[in-house]
Structures are given as structure tokens and as C-alpha cells.
Design a protein around this motif. Structure first.
Motif, PDB file in Angstrom:
ATOM      1  N   MET A 129       0.840  -1.199   0.000  1.00  0.00           N
ATOM      2  CA  MET A 129       0.000   0.000   0.000  1.00  0.00           C
ATOM      3  C   MET A 129       0.874   1.248   0.000  1.00  0.00           C
ATOM      4  SD  MET A 129      -2.633   1.272   2.977  1.00  0.00           S
ATOM      5  CE  MET A 129      -3.424   2.871   2.891  1.00  0.00           C
ATOM      6  N   GLN A 130       0.808   2.022  -1.096  1.00  0.00           N
ATOM      7  CA  GLN A 130       1.596   3.247  -1.183  1.00  0.00           C
ATOM      8  C   GLN A 130       0.881   4.357  -0.429  1.00  0.00           C
ATOM      9  OE1 GLN A 130       4.585   3.165  -2.770  1.00  0.00           O
ATOM     10  NE2 GLN A 130       5.045   5.249  -2.097  1.00  0.00           N
ATOM     11  N   VAL A 131       1.605   5.061   0.406  1.00  0.00           N
ATOM     12  CA  VAL A 131       1.032   6.139   1.216  1.00  0.00           C
ATOM     13  C   VAL A 131       1.581   7.473   0.725  1.00  0.00           C
ATOM     14  CG1 VAL A 131       0.727   7.076   3.537  1.00  0.00           C
ATOM     15  CG2 VAL A 131       0.877   4.587   3.212  1.00  0.00           C
ATOM     16  N   ASN A 132       0.678   8.423   0.475  1.00  0.00           N
ATOM     17  CA  ASN A 132       1.060   9.766   0.057  1.00  0.00           C
ATOM     18  C   ASN A 132       1.166  10.628   1.323  1.00  0.00           C
ATOM     19  OD1 ASN A 132       1.517  12.176  -1.253  1.00  0.00           O
ATOM     20  ND2 ASN A 132      -0.571  12.381  -2.043  1.00  0.00           N
ATOM     21  N   PHE A 133       2.389  10.844   1.805  1.00  0.00           N
ATOM     22  CA  PHE A 133       2.561  11.542   3.074  1.00  0.00           C
ATOM     23  C   PHE A 133       3.566  12.681   2.941  1.00  0.00           C
ATOM     24  CE2 PHE A 133       5.774   8.232   2.980  1.00  0.00           C
ATOM     25  CZ  PHE A 133       6.917   8.850   3.486  1.00  0.00           C
ATOM     26  N   VAL A 134       3.460  13.623   3.861  1.00  0.00           N
ATOM     27  CA  VAL A 134       4.348  14.781   3.869  1.00  0.00           C
ATOM     28  C   VAL A 134       4.699  15.123   5.309  1.00  0.00           C
ATOM     29  CG1 VAL A 134       2.430  16.442   3.902  1.00  0.00           C
ATOM     30  CG2 VAL A 134       4.660  17.154   3.017  1.00  0.00           C
ATOM     31  N   HIS A 135       5.934  15.560   5.528  1.00  0.00           N
ATOM     32  CA  HIS A 135       6.364  16.064   6.829  1.00  0.00           C
ATOM     33  C   HIS A 135       6.405  17.582   6.764  1.00  0.00           C
ATOM     34  CE1 HIS A 135       7.917  12.338   8.945  1.00  0.00           C
ATOM     35  NE2 HIS A 135       7.464  11.901   7.776  1.00  0.00           N
ATOM     36  N   ILE A 136       5.899  18.238   7.808  1.00  0.00           N
ATOM     37  CA  ILE A 136       5.795  19.690   7.831  1.00  0.00           C
ATOM     38  C   ILE A 136       6.481  20.225   9.081  1.00  0.00           C
ATOM     39  CG2 ILE A 136       4.202  21.654   7.858  1.00  0.00           C
ATOM     40  CD1 ILE A 136       2.165  19.955   6.421  1.00  0.00           C
ATOM     41  N   LEU A 137       7.324  21.250   8.907  1.00  0.00           N
ATOM     42  CA  LEU A 137       7.989  21.869  10.056  1.00  0.00           C
ATOM     43  C   LEU A 137       8.442  23.270   9.712  1.00  0.00           C
ATOM     44  CD1 LEU A 137      11.664  20.669  10.438  1.00  0.00           C
ATOM     45  CD2 LEU A 137      10.283  20.049   8.447  1.00  0.00           C
ATOM     46  N   ALA A 138       8.700  24.051  10.766  1.00  0.00           N
ATOM     47  CA  ALA A 138       9.302  25.375  10.640  1.00  0.00           C
ATOM     48  C   ALA A 138      10.685  25.279  11.274  1.00  0.00           C
ATOM     49  CB  ALA A 138       8.451  26.424  11.358  1.00  0.00           C
ATOM     50  N   PRO A 139      11.717  25.003  10.490  1.00  0.00           N
ATOM     51  CA  PRO A 139      13.032  24.695  11.064  1.00  0.00           C
ATOM     52  C   PRO A 139      13.712  25.890  11.705  1.00  0.00           C
ATOM     53  CG  PRO A 139      13.160  24.802   8.671  1.00  0.00           C
ATOM     54  CD  PRO A 139      11.720  24.921   9.023  1.00  0.00           C
ATOM     55  N   GLY A 140      14.470  25.606  12.761  1.00  0.00           N
ATOM     56  CA  GLY A 140      15.373  26.579  13.351  1.00  0.00           C
ATOM     57  C   GLY A 140      16.791  26.137  13.044  1.00  0.00           C
ATOM     58  N   HIS A 141      17.720  26.366  13.998  1.00  0.00           N
ATOM     59  CA  HIS A 141      19.050  25.791  13.853  1.00  0.00           C
ATOM     60  C   HIS A 141      18.906  24.286  13.629  1.00  0.00           C
ATOM     61  CE1 HIS A 141      21.625  29.176  14.881  1.00  0.00           C
ATOM     62  NE2 HIS A 141      20.814  29.489  15.869  1.00  0.00           N
ATOM     63  N   ILE A 142      19.791  23.693  12.849  1.00  0.00           N
ATOM     64  CA  ILE A 142      19.694  22.255  12.614  1.00  0.00           C
ATOM     65  C   ILE A 142      20.158  21.544  13.881  1.00  0.00           C
ATOM     66  CG2 ILE A 142      20.451  20.311  11.195  1.00  0.00           C
ATOM     67  CD1 ILE A 142      20.600  22.196   8.851  1.00  0.00           C
ATOM     68  N   ALA A 143      19.183  21.311  14.764  1.00  0.00           N
ATOM     69  CA  ALA A 143      19.433  20.671  16.056  1.00  0.00           C
ATOM     70  C   ALA A 143      18.605  19.400  16.140  1.00  0.00           C
ATOM     71  CB  ALA A 143      19.108  21.659  17.182  1.00  0.00           C
ATOM     72  N   GLY A 144      18.112  19.052  17.343  1.00  0.00           N
ATOM     73  CA  GLY A 144      17.471  17.767  17.542  1.00  0.00           C
ATOM     74  C   GLY A 144      16.306  17.477  16.619  1.00  0.00           C
ATOM     75  N   LEU A 145      15.275  18.330  16.657  1.00  0.00           N
ATOM     76  CA  LEU A 145      14.086  18.103  15.824  1.00  0.00           C
ATOM     77  C   LEU A 145      14.464  18.040  14.355  1.00  0.00           C
ATOM     78  CD1 LEU A 145      10.708  20.019  16.158  1.00  0.00           C
ATOM     79  CD2 LEU A 145      11.815  19.774  13.944  1.00  0.00           C
ATOM     80  N   GLN A 154      17.229  32.442   7.131  1.00  0.00           N
ATOM     81  CA  GLN A 154      18.417  31.605   6.944  1.00  0.00           C
ATOM     82  C   GLN A 154      18.205  30.190   7.467  1.00  0.00           C
ATOM     83  OE1 GLN A 154      18.128  34.157   9.003  1.00  0.00           O
ATOM     84  NE2 GLN A 154      19.096  33.755  10.980  1.00  0.00           N
ATOM     85  N   PHE A 155      17.356  30.026   8.496  1.00  0.00           N
ATOM     86  CA  PHE A 155      17.133  28.684   9.036  1.00  0.00           C
ATOM     87  C   PHE A 155      16.427  27.801   8.005  1.00  0.00           C
ATOM     88  CE2 PHE A 155      16.908  30.966  13.336  1.00  0.00           C
ATOM     89  CZ  PHE A 155      18.262  30.823  13.523  1.00  0.00           C
ATOM     90  N   GLY A 156      15.375  28.353   7.391  1.00  0.00           N
ATOM     91  CA  GLY A 156      14.675  27.596   6.360  1.00  0.00           C
ATOM     92  C   GLY A 156      15.563  27.309   5.164  1.00  0.00           C
ATOM     93  N   GLU A 157      16.385  28.283   4.783  1.00  0.00           N
ATOM     94  CA  GLU A 157      17.275  28.110   3.625  1.00  0.00           C
ATOM     95  C   GLU A 157      18.277  26.985   3.863  1.00  0.00           C
ATOM     96  OE1 GLU A 157      18.865  32.002   3.326  1.00  0.00           O
ATOM     97  OE2 GLU A 157      17.044  32.868   2.431  1.00  0.00           O
ATOM     98  N   LYS A 158      18.849  26.937   5.049  1.00  0.00           N
ATOM     99  CA  LYS A 158      19.818  25.879   5.357  1.00  0.00           C
ATOM    100  C   LYS A 158      19.151  24.508   5.340  1.00  0.00           C
ATOM    101  CE  LYS A 158      22.960  28.689   8.172  1.00  0.00           C
ATOM    102  NZ  LYS A 158      23.498  28.925   9.546  1.00  0.00           N
ATOM    103  N   PHE A 159      17.928  24.448   5.861  1.00  0.00           N
ATOM    104  CA  PHE A 159      17.226  23.164   5.893  1.00  0.00           C
ATOM    105  C   PHE A 159      16.869  22.708   4.484  1.00  0.00           C
ATOM    106  CE2 PHE A 159      13.889  20.119   6.909  1.00  0.00           C
ATOM    107  CZ  PHE A 159      14.425  19.483   8.019  1.00  0.00           C
TER     108      PHE A 159
END
Length: 364
Positions: free
Chosen positions: A1-17, A47-52
Motif C-alpha cells: 500500500m503506497q502512502v502519500n505523506f508529507v512532513h511539515i515543520l518550521a526549522p530553526g538551527h539544525i538541532a534535535g528536531l 536563513q534557518f529555512g534556507e539551510k534546511f
């Protein structure tokens, strides 16, 4: 079963999350899935979004960018809804309070299933604490909330039914080189602390603890960035230990710092399932950590490390002295335990568990 999924976030520094999402998307792609990502790019700090996005492009992950001009931006919510109407995702997986609030408002009245991972609260400011409180309230309206540990799941039972919570432990986000060896040579005990420089990380306790020990007995490297850098540097100077404490800022690759240390120290006041402990345990490094969150699942007392009460510089100083005196014993135990941690926190295990939950929700 193919699942159409997406991950959504507002990134900060590239840290834990951010590391968990990047490694997770990579693992899902390696598993043969087709992961997608939506970035909420805060235009107050673009700049955080750009780096991510650069990191995602390196992984060849399909990415969409939504610009956000304030903490809560109604225009961005409308853009997210229009994007859903074109893409028709089955599952949206939100990370962080901005993404959870955006998904809840943007997808009202739609059939998409919403999942959120509870990465824990930071409480770095009054504004952030308010929005993290809203996020906790919204969890009950989502199709599933992912806890990063069994302990966190139990803590959430007071507000959510157990059937609405699944556990997916964070994964190891770095590659561990073969044939690594611990340092046990005499001399100053080399400690490393990794994480955001914020109040809940307890780094002021660590600096105070080091100041009570013999000068030069400990050398500390602090890897991470945050609003408390200048206050912590001032505290080290005031305590007379600035000579022995090095602030190296954010580092994309923390492996050299873990490798060159005798032990990792994590004096946090609160934690979920911290990546720095996963990385140290898998690297076979001894650990000194406060008794919070899931830290006790990494540390076998008098084995691969030492647990101490939180907010207790005296206990922390005693643990550091004990680690220094018995560094060979702790290093041997940590190296022995490393393979079991590597198996436990594999990216493949995380990806399989994630897809199982997606399909379970869609088949319900």
C-alpha cells in the motif's frame, strides 16, 4: 500500500528536531517510500529555512516552501490548504508547535489524517511557552500523537487516550565509524556538552560544578548555539574557569567533538529522548547525565556512566571526579554497550515503525 505523506515543520538551527526529520526522510526514501516535505520559512529569520532546504535538496527530497511573516500567519495557512488541495496527501506529519497549529487550522473539514511528533517543550520564552501550551491542547484533535519514549507516553495519558499515542524512539542521526576507540589517557578529563544554549540545558550548573574542582582537572567543550552563550561565557569568566571551557557554536558534524572527549555530560533540567545521549551511547562514550526524561535508559549506574539529580552542581562535580578517577572502567563498559544502542536506534527501525503507524491509521 503506497502512502502519500508529507512532513511539515518550521526549522530553526539544525538541532534535535531538525536532525530527526532529515534522517527520518532519508531513511524513508532508502526504504523505497516517496517522502515529501513542506517548510514553513519564517521570514524574520529566513536563513534557518534556507539551510534546511539545502539539506533536503542534498537528499533529493521533494520540497515545498511556504513563507511566514509572523508567528501565526493566516495567509500561510491558506497557502498550505491550497497546496493540500493540489497534492491530496493521505497523511501530514507535523513537527513543532508552528506546524501543528498550521496543520490543524489549514486542514479543518478535510479528510487528511494529521499526526504530530511530540518533541518536547523548550519553554525558551513566554511567547513560546504559550504556543507550546496551545500545541498540547491541539494534540487531542489529531489522529495520532507520536511520543519519543514510553515515559513521555505515560505523561501524556492525563490528556490523551492511550490509543491516540504511539511511541517511536528518536534515531541515531550520525554514522558511527568502525573500529573507534575511547580515550583513557591520564591528564585533564575532556568533557563535551552538546545542545541548545538555553536555560533548561543546565549548563550554568555544569560551569559552577567545574569551578569547584581543581583548576585544569577538567576541559569542557560546549557545542551549540543559543541566547545564553554570552551569559554562560560571563559565568565561566566570573567563576575563574573560562580558560578551561571552549564554546565552539553550532556544528553540523559533532562527531569530532564526541570522538576527542572522554565523556559526554548532559545536565539538563528536562528532556524527552535526547539525541546527544543517543549519539554518545552509540559512539561508546561514557555519560554523565541528570535524572530526567529517558536519560536513565542510556546510563547503567557505575557502568557506562553516572546519573545525578538535576540542578545540583555539587553532585555534578562529584560525578565528574568519579569519572576522572575511573575513566578506563567507564570507557570499557561504554564500548561494550555501544552495539546494543546502535541496533536500538537504527534509522531502519524508525522508518519501519513510522510506515506501520501510517498504514494503521489509514486502515482504521
Amino acid at each position: 500500500m503506497q502512502v502519500n505523506f508529507v512532513h511539515i515543520l518550521a526549522p530553526g538551527h539544525i538541532a534535535g528536531l531538525e536532525k530527526v526529520v532529515l534522517s527520518g526522510l532519508s531513511a524513508l526514501k532508502e526504504k523505497g517510500e516517496a517522502p515529501k516535505c513542506v517548510i514553513i520559512q519564517d521570514q524574520r529569520c529566513p536563513q534557518f529555512g534556507e539551510k534546511f532546504v539545502d539539506e533536503l535538496q542534498g537528499l533529493s527530497i521533494e520540497t515545498s516552501i511556504l513563507k511566514c511573516y509572523r508567528r501565526i500567519d493566516l495567509r500561510m495557512f491558506l497557502s498550505l490548504r491550497r497546496l493540500y488541495q493540489r497534492r491530496k496527501w493521505d497523511i501530514v506529519h507535523a513537527h513543532g508547535y508552528k506546524a501543528v497549529i498550521a496543520c490543524y487550522l489549514a486542514f479543518l473539514g478535510t479528510s487528511v489524517r494529521i499526526i504530530a511528533t511530540n518533541h518536547g517543550d523548550t519553554g525558551v520564552s513566554l511567547n513560546v511557552r504559550f504556543f507550546e501550551w496551545i500545541q498540547r491542547k491541539l494534540f487531542s484533535s489529531l489522529d495520532r500523537v507520536i511520543a519519543v519514549s514510553e515515559k513521555q507516553k505515560l505523561e501524556m495519558h492525563s490528556t490523551l487516550p492511550p490509543s491516540n499515542i504511539s511511541v517511536i524512539e528518536n534515531m541515531l542521526t550520525i554514522n558511527i565509524p568502525a573500529g573507534f576507540a575511547n580515550h583513557t589517557e591520564p591528564g585533564a578529563l575532556k568533557l563535551v556538552a552538546v545542545g541548545r544554549l538555553s536555560v533548561e540545558k543546565g549548563l550554568d550548573d555544569l560551569i559552577s560544578a567545574i569551578s569547584t574542582l581543581k583548576k585544569g582537572a577538567v576541559e569542557l567543550t560546549i557545542v551549540g548555539q543559543g541566547d545564553l552563550r554570552v551569559p554562560l561565557e560571563r559565568l565561566a569568566l566570573k567563576k575563574g574557569v573560562s580558560k578551561y571551557i571552549k564554546f565552539v557554536g553550532f556544528q553540523k558534524d559533532i562527531r569530532p567533538y564526541i570522538k576527542e572527549s572522554h565523556a559526554l555530560v548532559a545536565p539538563s533540567h528536562r528532556e524527552g529522548l535526547p539525541l546527544n545521549l543517543i549519539e554518545a551511547a552509540c559512539y561508546g562514550k561514557p555519560i554523565i547525565a541528570s535524572q530526567v526524561g529517558m536519560n536513565q535508559s542510556f546510563v547503567k549506574e557505575n557502568g557506562n556512566g553516572i546519573l545525578v539529580p538535576k540542578k545540583n552542581p555539587d553532585a555534578l562535580a562529584s560525578a565528574i571526579s568519579q569519572m576522572s578517577l575511573n575513566r578506563t572502567t567507564f570507557a570499557s563498559s561504554a564500548s561494550t554497550m555501544a552495539p546494543s544502542f546502535i541496533r536500538r536506534f537504527s534509522k531502519e527501525k524508525w522508518a519501519s515503525r513510522t510506515m506501520d503507524i501510517y498504514r494503521e491509521i489509514l486502515n482504521a
